[in-house]
Motif scaffolding. Structure first.
Motif, short mmCIF file in Angstrom:
data_model
loop_
_atom_site.label_atom_id
_atom_site.label_comp_id
_atom_site.label_asym_id
_atom_site.label_seq_id
_atom_site.Cartn_x
_atom_site.Cartn_y
_atom_site.Cartn_z
N ARG A 176 0.86 -1.18 0.00
CA ARG A 176 0.00 0.00 0.00
C ARG A 176 0.89 1.23 0.00
NH1 ARG A 176 -2.47 3.89 3.19
NH2 ARG A 176 -4.66 4.31 2.70
N ARG A 177 0.54 2.21 -0.81
CA ARG A 177 1.25 3.47 -0.79
C ARG A 177 0.24 4.60 -0.90
NH1 ARG A 177 6.19 5.72 -4.68
NH2 ARG A 177 6.39 7.73 -3.64
N GLU A 178 0.13 5.35 0.16
CA GLU A 178 -0.79 6.48 0.17
C GLU A 178 -0.23 7.60 -0.69
OE1 GLU A 178 -2.19 9.68 3.47
OE2 GLU A 178 -2.37 7.56 4.02
N ILE A 220 7.59 -7.80 5.59
CA ILE A 220 6.75 -6.63 5.36
C ILE A 220 7.36 -5.44 6.12
CG2 ILE A 220 4.44 -5.65 5.52
CD1 ILE A 220 4.62 -8.14 3.75
N LYS A 221 7.43 -4.30 5.45
CA LYS A 221 8.03 -3.12 6.06
C LYS A 221 7.10 -1.92 5.93
CE LYS A 221 12.14 -0.17 5.93
NZ LYS A 221 13.45 0.10 5.29
N HIS A 222 7.09 -1.10 6.98
CA HIS A 222 6.32 0.15 6.97
C HIS A 222 7.28 1.31 7.09
CE1 HIS A 222 4.04 3.38 9.28
NE2 HIS A 222 3.54 3.40 8.06
N SER A 223 7.09 2.33 6.29
CA SER A 223 7.93 3.52 6.38
C SER A 223 7.14 4.74 5.93
CB SER A 223 9.19 3.37 5.52
OG SER A 223 8.85 3.12 4.16
N VAL A 224 7.61 5.89 6.33
CA VAL A 224 7.05 7.15 5.88
C VAL A 224 8.08 7.78 4.95
CG1 VAL A 224 6.22 9.43 6.53
CG2 VAL A 224 5.70 7.45 7.97
N ASP A 274 2.73 7.60 3.21
CA ASP A 274 2.74 6.43 4.09
C ASP A 274 2.87 5.18 3.23
OD1 ASP A 274 2.52 5.50 6.81
OD2 ASP A 274 0.58 4.67 6.25
N TYR A 276 3.74 0.93 2.74
CA TYR A 276 3.96 -0.45 3.18
C TYR A 276 4.51 -1.23 1.99
CZ TYR A 276 1.13 0.55 7.33
OH TYR A 276 0.65 1.07 8.51
N THR A 277 5.64 -1.86 2.19
CA THR A 277 6.23 -2.67 1.12
C THR A 277 6.46 -4.10 1.60
OG1 THR A 277 8.45 -1.94 1.79
CG2 THR A 277 7.40 -0.74 -0.02
#
Length: 284
Positions: A176-178, A220-224, A274, A276-277
């Motif tokens: 997901r990529r906002e 799974i990675k989350h980053s801003v 925001d 998620y990759t």
């Protein structure tokens, strides 16, 4: 049971193909090359060097945990860009073939290869139309990489990637990529369209592997993601990306330029999204 599994795979492929037709697959190759050639000018400048190195180390550690040894291995890097993975793998004694559609990105890689005498074979080619038998790629590589690349746009290109490996594959993409606020505003206020979030790039390949009996290792990675650039460059990139399937008239382009100029501070536009990759490794 076998018939049900086959039906599930066929339904997934149908869904994947429908999704790809509404995404980046609408681009022709010349437009895709042009977009990435423009981005190559500022690609390294706009990315934080420490963050880029950290990301590369994470990928190499993941590959190591999955059992891949680069020393003496043959690697194919699809959509290699400026060599974010090709260069460190070559330094670890892998024999790398790096493929990309963008001459601008490959020029950066060629400079590094020349300066450091790295064993990297560079090919300017679109993966969408690449003939792996003509190129001699089938079953030729110990690791095939497709890292955050639009080159793998559908099941055909994903299977073609797998056919080149005799051992490991690595794939990463967005979950997901906002969209940045500017893209949302441009779509809704200037173009009168719905905003969109980029997603599912990871979901379809994972489900396809799972239903086909593979057991990929997944992270799974989350980053801003934050970026600072001139408002002119930000506007040009928005015009290229949002207009990737069409040609904007001069009035629309000017409205987009005006938006970025008004949204900038001292000529600098700051974006934030925001993200998620996901990344996965599996044995073919």
């Amino acid at each position: 049971m076998v018939l049900q599994q086959k039906d599930s795979i066929n339904n997934l492929i149908e869904c994947w193909n429908k999704a790809s037709r509404s995404g980046l697959s609408i681009l022709d190759e010349s437009r895709m090359a042009n977009i990435w050639n423009k981005r190559s000018v500022s690609y390294a400048k706009n990315m934080d060097k420490d963050e880029r190195q950290k990301r590369t180390v994470e990928i190499l550690e993941f590959l190591d945990e999955c059992g891949f040894d680069p020393k003496g291995s043959k690697v194919l890097d699809i959509g290699c860009g400026p060599g974010t993975l090709s260069i460190p793998l070559a330094k670890l004694d892998a024999e790398v073939t790096a493929l990309d559609i963008s001459s601008g990105m490959l020029d950066r890689l060629k400079n590094a290869v020349k300066e450091e005498s790295l064993p990297i074979d560079i090919i300017e080619r679109s993966w969408w139309t690449a003939d792996i038998d003509e190129l001699g790629f089938r079953n030729e590589f110990d690791l095939v990489i497709a890292s955050m690349t639009p080159g793998i746009k559908d099941i055909e290109n994903f299977n073609k990637m797998m056919c080149c490996s005799r051992n490991f594959c690595y794939y990463s993409n967005f979950l997901r990529r906002e969209e940045d606020k500017a893209y949302h505003d441009i779509r809704t206020s200037i173009l009168g369209e719905r905003s969109e979030n980029i997603m599912n790039g990871m979901i379809f390949p994972f489900m396809y592997l799972y239903l086909s009996g593979y057991q990929p290792s997944v992270r799974i990675k989350h980053s801003v993601f934050k970026e600072e650039t001139s408002w002119q460059e930000a506007a040009d990139r928005a015009i290229d990306f949002i207009g990737r399937d069409r040609d904007f008239d001069d009035m629309t382009k000017q409205r987009i330029m005006d938006y970025y100029q008004n949204a900038s501070l001292n000529g600098v536009y700051r974006s934030e999204s925001d993200v998620y990759t996901g990344m996965m490794v599996w044995k073919v």
